[in-house]
Design a protein around this motif. Sequence first.
Motif, mmCIF file in Angstrom:
data_model
loop_
_atom_site.group_PDB
_atom_site.id
_atom_site.type_symbol
_atom_site.label_atom_id
_atom_site.label_comp_id
_atom_site.label_asym_id
_atom_site.label_seq_id
_atom_site.Cartn_x
_atom_site.Cartn_y
_atom_site.Cartn_z
ATOM 1 N N LYS A 82 108.399 87.513 9.925
ATOM 2 C CA LYS A 82 107.019 87.404 9.467
ATOM 3 C C LYS A 82 106.651 88.647 8.664
ATOM 4 O O LYS A 82 107.410 89.612 8.598
ATOM 5 C CB LYS A 82 106.075 87.234 10.659
ATOM 6 N N LEU A 83 105.433 88.635 8.095
ATOM 7 C CA LEU A 83 105.002 89.746 7.250
ATOM 8 C C LEU A 83 104.998 91.062 8.019
ATOM 9 O O LEU A 83 105.408 92.093 7.488
ATOM 10 C CB LEU A 83 103.608 89.466 6.676
ATOM 11 N N ASP A 84 104.546 91.057 9.268
ATOM 12 C CA ASP A 84 104.528 92.292 10.049
ATOM 13 C C ASP A 84 105.929 92.878 10.196
ATOM 14 O O ASP A 84 106.100 94.107 10.212
ATOM 15 C CB ASP A 84 103.921 92.048 11.434
ATOM 16 N N ASP A 85 106.943 92.009 10.311
ATOM 17 C CA ASP A 85 108.324 92.491 10.391
ATOM 18 C C ASP A 85 108.717 93.189 9.098
ATOM 19 O O ASP A 85 109.364 94.241 9.099
ATOM 20 C CB ASP A 85 109.284 91.333 10.654
ATOM 21 N N GLU A 114 102.271 82.858 -0.680
ATOM 22 C CA GLU A 114 102.974 81.853 0.124
ATOM 23 C C GLU A 114 102.025 81.199 1.128
ATOM 24 O O GLU A 114 102.093 80.000 1.383
ATOM 25 C CB GLU A 114 104.147 82.510 0.856
ATOM 26 N N ALA A 115 101.130 82.015 1.713
ATOM 27 C CA ALA A 115 100.182 81.478 2.685
ATOM 28 C C ALA A 115 99.262 80.446 2.046
ATOM 29 O O ALA A 115 98.974 79.397 2.638
ATOM 30 C CB ALA A 115 99.367 82.617 3.295
ATOM 31 N N ARG A 120 98.375 78.159 5.459
ATOM 32 C CA ARG A 120 98.405 78.765 6.786
ATOM 33 C C ARG A 120 98.042 80.238 6.673
ATOM 34 O O ARG A 120 98.099 80.817 5.579
ATOM 35 C CB ARG A 120 99.787 78.619 7.423
ATOM 36 N N PRO A 121 97.631 80.899 7.759
ATOM 37 C CA PRO A 121 97.303 82.327 7.697
ATOM 38 C C PRO A 121 98.502 83.161 7.261
ATOM 39 O O PRO A 121 99.660 82.787 7.528
ATOM 40 C CB PRO A 121 96.901 82.658 9.146
ATOM 41 N N VAL A 125 103.227 83.189 7.948
ATOM 42 C CA VAL A 125 104.233 82.884 6.929
ATOM 43 C C VAL A 125 105.569 83.470 7.364
ATOM 44 O O VAL A 125 105.664 84.629 7.774
ATOM 45 C CB VAL A 125 103.823 83.463 5.560
ATOM 46 N N HIS A 126 106.625 82.656 7.298
ATOM 47 C CA HIS A 126 107.964 83.094 7.668
ATOM 48 C C HIS A 126 108.827 83.221 6.414
ATOM 49 O O HIS A 126 108.696 82.439 5.475
ATOM 50 C CB HIS A 126 108.619 82.105 8.639
ATOM 51 N N PHE A 127 109.758 84.193 6.456
ATOM 52 C CA PHE A 127 110.669 84.407 5.333
ATOM 53 C C PHE A 127 112.115 84.273 5.808
ATOM 54 O O PHE A 127 112.493 84.786 6.863
ATOM 55 C CB PHE A 127 110.473 85.808 4.728
#
Length: 390
Positions: A82-85, A114-115, A120-121, A125-127
Amino acid sequence: MRILYLECRSGVAGDMVQGALAGLLEDPEELSEMVSRAGIPDVEVRVLQAARRGMSGIRVEVLAMGAEEAQGLHGHGHSHRKLDDVLGIIDSLSVSDFVKSHSKEIYAEIAGAEARVHGRPVGEVHFHEVGMLDAIADVVGTCMLIERLAPDRIVASPICTGFGTVECAHGTIPVPAPATAVLLEGVPAFSGDQEGELATPTGVALVRHFAESFDGMPQMVSEGVGCGFGSREDSASMVRAFIGEQGGALPTVFQIECNIDDMTPEDLGPVIDLLMAQGARDAYIAQVIMKKGRPGYLLTCVCRPGEADGMARLILERTSTIGVRMHEYRRYQMESSIVTVHTEYGDVRVKVSEGYGVRKWKAEHDDLVRLADENGVPVEAVRRAIRFEQ
């Protein structure tokens, strides 16, 4: 003034931008060492000499977990991060605060696009792992190169997107890809005459973030040119980067005008504040006598070339006029900086302007008024207390 010009008329992608900027270094292969020292996990950057259609340049190959991501950021169907990662990885790198802050802002813009596309928030969002690491390398590498080249101003051409469709993990999608289309909002772009995806989300996000304006090459004395090729070998998709000094060439500004006779001063006045807040160099209103002896107002806005269309639309939206006039002018422009001067009443910011053999200074009036109020003295007393060596 040192200017960096990015020519994106054949498309733009993260590896292309990196290749073009690396081509401006004395040793382009230094980019590999820079990214390696940054410590991006499971990433290797290779700088290769390449040639396309009689032109030589740089091909930057990013290997993430031993593979090269060919689909860009739209291939994140089987997601892992995710973005935090991503932001955590960037924070852990051995790079400057400049590189970290700009890299996080750019990746957040990509995630935001992407969101919007997936409804979605941003935090959800997953990468795809390989695509994420590939994009981090492109973003961080570009930010390091920008920091190294240290331009005073960055200008980019309109961006060529290509057209048609492209295959990705979600199936067949249109060109420009949905996330790319979101990132292109407010950016001059055109499809060109070549079918296929020529602009990627990462490439657009990089140029959008750093470019001050989108226009033709400004007048400059070029000191070097770098050419970065993309992964497609069936086309001349590339970004060229020029760097040099503005020298004696005069910068240009656009002056937008319109006559108004059916708005009150109370309604028209806030338009000036809005134009200035949007980046206008100047905005003002003058009283005029219009046809049939009617009193009216002349609204004038001065702005940079790349902002002219947006300012014109803003005037049409926020005033009663149904048309504006636009003129291009060359501008003698002194370079300005702010210094702080210590006085017996407190610190005062002073604006120092230099150019064409002339040097002048002026104290910030807000500071003069504040210190006068705090010390119970006239504004002129604070002004006289300033000892500034010209």
